[in-house]
Motif scaffolding. Structure first.
Motif, PDB file in Angstrom:
ATOM      1  N   UNK A  38       0.846  -1.184   0.000  1.00 43.82           N
ATOM      2  CA  UNK A  38       0.000   0.000   0.000  1.00 43.82           C
ATOM      3  C   UNK A  38       0.884   1.238   0.000  1.00 43.82           C
ATOM      4  N   UNK A  39       0.529   2.243  -0.797  1.00 45.51           N
ATOM      5  CA  UNK A  39       1.401   3.424  -0.973  1.00 45.51           C
ATOM      6  C   UNK A  39       1.426   4.288   0.283  1.00 45.51           C
ATOM      7  N   UNK A  40       2.360   5.229   0.335  1.00 48.44           N
ATOM      8  CA  UNK A  40       2.439   6.143   1.480  1.00 48.44           C
ATOM      9  C   UNK A  40       1.113   6.891   1.677  1.00 48.44           C
ATOM     10  N   UNK A  53       1.812  -5.131   2.857  1.00 51.80           N
ATOM     11  CA  UNK A  53       1.010  -5.862   1.879  1.00 51.80           C
ATOM     12  C   UNK A  53      -0.340  -6.221   2.504  1.00 51.80           C
ATOM     13  N   UNK A  54      -1.176  -6.925   1.762  1.00 52.79           N
ATOM     14  CA  UNK A  54      -2.529  -7.212   2.238  1.00 52.79           C
ATOM     15  C   UNK A  54      -2.516  -8.003   3.543  1.00 52.79           C
ATOM     16  N   UNK A  94     -12.579  -3.897   3.127  1.00 56.41           N
ATOM     17  CA  UNK A  94     -11.704  -2.740   3.325  1.00 56.41           C
ATOM     18  C   UNK A  94     -10.411  -2.868   2.516  1.00 56.41           C
ATOM     19  N   UNK A  95      -9.818  -4.068   2.513  1.00 53.62           N
ATOM     20  CA  UNK A  95      -8.589  -4.268   1.743  1.00 53.62           C
ATOM     21  C   UNK A  95      -8.849  -4.145   0.244  1.00 53.62           C
ATOM     22  N   UNK A  96      -9.989  -4.612  -0.191  1.00 52.21           N
ATOM     23  CA  UNK A  96     -10.334  -4.491  -1.615  1.00 52.21           C
ATOM     24  C   UNK A  96     -10.479  -3.025  -2.002  1.00 52.21           C
ATOM     25  N   UNK A  97     -11.082  -2.223  -1.105  1.00 50.68           N
ATOM     26  CA  UNK A  97     -11.214  -0.794  -1.390  1.00 50.68           C
ATOM     27  C   UNK A  97      -9.852  -0.123  -1.451  1.00 50.68           C
ATOM     28  N   UNK A  98      -8.948  -0.514  -0.559  1.00 49.23           N
ATOM     29  CA  UNK A  98      -7.589   0.052  -0.578  1.00 49.23           C
ATOM     30  C   UNK A  98      -6.847  -0.387  -1.829  1.00 49.23           C
ATOM     31  N   UNK A  99      -7.013  -1.640  -2.202  1.00 46.89           N
ATOM     32  CA  UNK A  99      -6.386  -2.142  -3.434  1.00 46.89           C
ATOM     33  C   UNK A  99      -6.880  -1.382  -4.648  1.00 46.89           C
TER      34      UNK A  99
END
Length: 494
Positions: A38-40, A53-54, A94-99
């Motif tokens: 995930x980016x900064x 990572x996830x 939530x992880x899918x939204x961040x991805x």
């Protein structure tokens, strides 16, 4: 330019190109690794996950939201696991939204921004979780309230007095408010401390049966060595207290006493049963003289004019028997030398364990005269009750209210009334007689409906002493008994 210089320049150029390509490759490798995480600036549900990572992000989120919520209630500190409230993170969503934000920009455009150190700040991914309000309420009820609520303590009688020791207030958890506060804390990884609010509960009255304890204490501390029977009826709940006290010992109630002037309550009921409003001035004057002034001649006159010239007292008794009052009767007129119209045998006057030498002309028990007062009260309140069932259409609500009014005008300043604050409404009839055989008082009674801010009640007290009832001590005893019951009903009232 010499040939050797050209060759050197070429090799230097090739070297720079190689180094540039190598640097580009290294940047691509580094960016590819970075793009896999995930980016900064990435924040999921309030938890920073940049560079993870996830799987690592999922572990950090789980760890942050698994911290127990610290609940502070009164003096207690409780650690509540989120699972107790059925709290569950929707990690995949939530992880899918961040991805989605991470891969939203095309690779080469994102790589170009990376080369120039330009990183767009991702939008924070909001929390997605579920909480079982049912489980949370059950936890608050069974684990918090059940253990840490403090119920109020009731007031208690002060031995030897007519007063009560004040009770202590209690606290009760505000569960509705607690659900909101804890739900907010479960959704906040940074603030996991909750101060629960509670409601204060005023002290309660003692149990109704404690009034008997108070009344017995009054009889004992006042040194009363005669016979007393007390009947108390709560007009809101229908609860009753009925006991007899004989020289310090509790015995069975239902004792036959001389009714004396309390018999004028049944006479009044029988008169109203046979007349319709408006009453004639003559009847009104006779009723007022009978009840307010407790005169006997008006009582005889009413029975002769309204009921039966010769058998009026037996008509009163017949009405009482219709109402189910088997121990209360009037067997003759009040005037001296009046004939005894009939001899009545009742369960009360056939007792062999106790004897008050009751008058053969008129007798009652505290419970029966109290029940009759309750019938008048219920009729005045809503027009129903026993009168409506036994004498349908013959005694109206307005007539019962007039009976209450007549009884309320009986202001004598002694007995029950002496124990009540000025202005308290009491609809009552008292009675005592001087025994013609020795010129002494042996029997004294008061029977009334008392109205208070904490509820209305019927109180009837009969006293008997085989030797003599001295008026002042007996009067004070009656006043203290009424005062004790009144104090019970007004506990906590303004």
């Amino acid at each position: 330019m010499r040939r050797s210089s050209v060759i050197i320049f070429r090799w230097v150029s090739i070297l720079f190109i190689f180094l540039g390509v190598l640097l580009l490759v290294l940047q691509l490798v580094q960016y590819s690794r970075l793009r896999a995480a995930f980016p900064p600036g990435t924040v999921i549900a309030g938890v920073p996950v940049a560079g993870l990572n996830r799987q690592q992000a999922a572990e950090r989120l789980t760890q942050a939201y698994s911290v127990p919520v610290e609940i502070r209630y009164a003096d207690a500190v409780i650690q509540m696991r989120p699972s107790a409230a059925g709290f569950r993170l929707d990690l995949e969503a939530m992880l899918a939204a961040a991805d989605q934000q991470r891969i939203a920009q095309p690779f080469w455009a994102a790589f170009w921004n990376y080369l120039w150190n330009q990183f767009p700040t991702p939008a924070e991914v909001p929390l997605r979780a579920t909480i079982s309000e049912e489980r949370l309420r059950a936890y608050l009820r069974d684990e918090i309230a059940a253990r840490y609520d403090r119920p109020p303590s009731p007031a208690s009688p002060v031995p030897g007095t007519t007063t009560f020791e004040p009770g202590q207030p209690g606290i009760v958890l505000d569960i509705d408010r607690a659900v909101i506060l804890i739900s907010d804390a479960l959704r906040n990884p940074a603030n996991r401390v909750v101060n629960l609010s509670f409601n204060r509960v005023s002290p309660t009255r003692p149990a109704f049966q404690n009034v008997q304890v108070l009344l017995q204490q009054v009889l004992t501390t006042r040194g009363y060595d005669g016979l007393a029977e007390i009947y108390l009826l709560d007009l809101q709940t229908g609860q009753e207290i009925n006991f007899a006290y004989n020289d310090g010992q509790v015995i069975a109630p239902g004792i036959a006493f001389t009714a004396a002037s309390t018999m004028k309550i049944p006479i009044m009921v029988s008169v109203f049963r046979r007349l319709e409003e408006p009453l004639s001035p003559e009847v009104t004057n006779l009723l007022e003289a009978m009840i307010e002034l407790s005169e006997n001649d008006p009582a005889d006159r009413l029975m002769q004019v309204v009921l039966d010239a010769r058998l009026g007292p037996l008509e009163v008794t017949a009405d009482l028997q219709s109402l189910g009052l088997r121990n209360t009767f009037l067997a003759g007129y009040f005037y001296p030398g009046a004939p005894l119209l009939r001899t009545f045998t009742t369960p009360a006057n056939q007792r062999t364990d106790v004897n008050t030498d009751p008058d053969r002309y008129n007798q009652t028990t505290p419970m029966e005269i109290g029940v009759l007062l309750s019938d008048i009260y219920q009729c005045a309140l809503n027009g129903g009750g026993t009168f409506a069932a036994v004498f349908p259409g013959e005694i109206t609500q307005s007539e019962c209210r007039l009976m209450i009014s007549l009884l309320s005008k009986n202001r004598i300043g002694v007995l029950f009334q002496a124990g009540l604050p000025e202005g308290v409404q009491i609809a009552h009839k008292h009675g005592w007689i001087t025994d013609p055989r020795d010129g002494l008082i042996h029997t004294m009674s008061d029977a009334g409906i008392i109205y208070t801010s904490g509820g209305n009640f019927v109180l009837v007290v009969h006293l008997y002493h085989p030797t003599q009832l001295l008026f002042n001590p007996a009067n004070e005893l009656m006043a203290f008994l009424a005062q004790g019951v009144y104090n019970y009903y007004t506990l906590g009232s303004p």
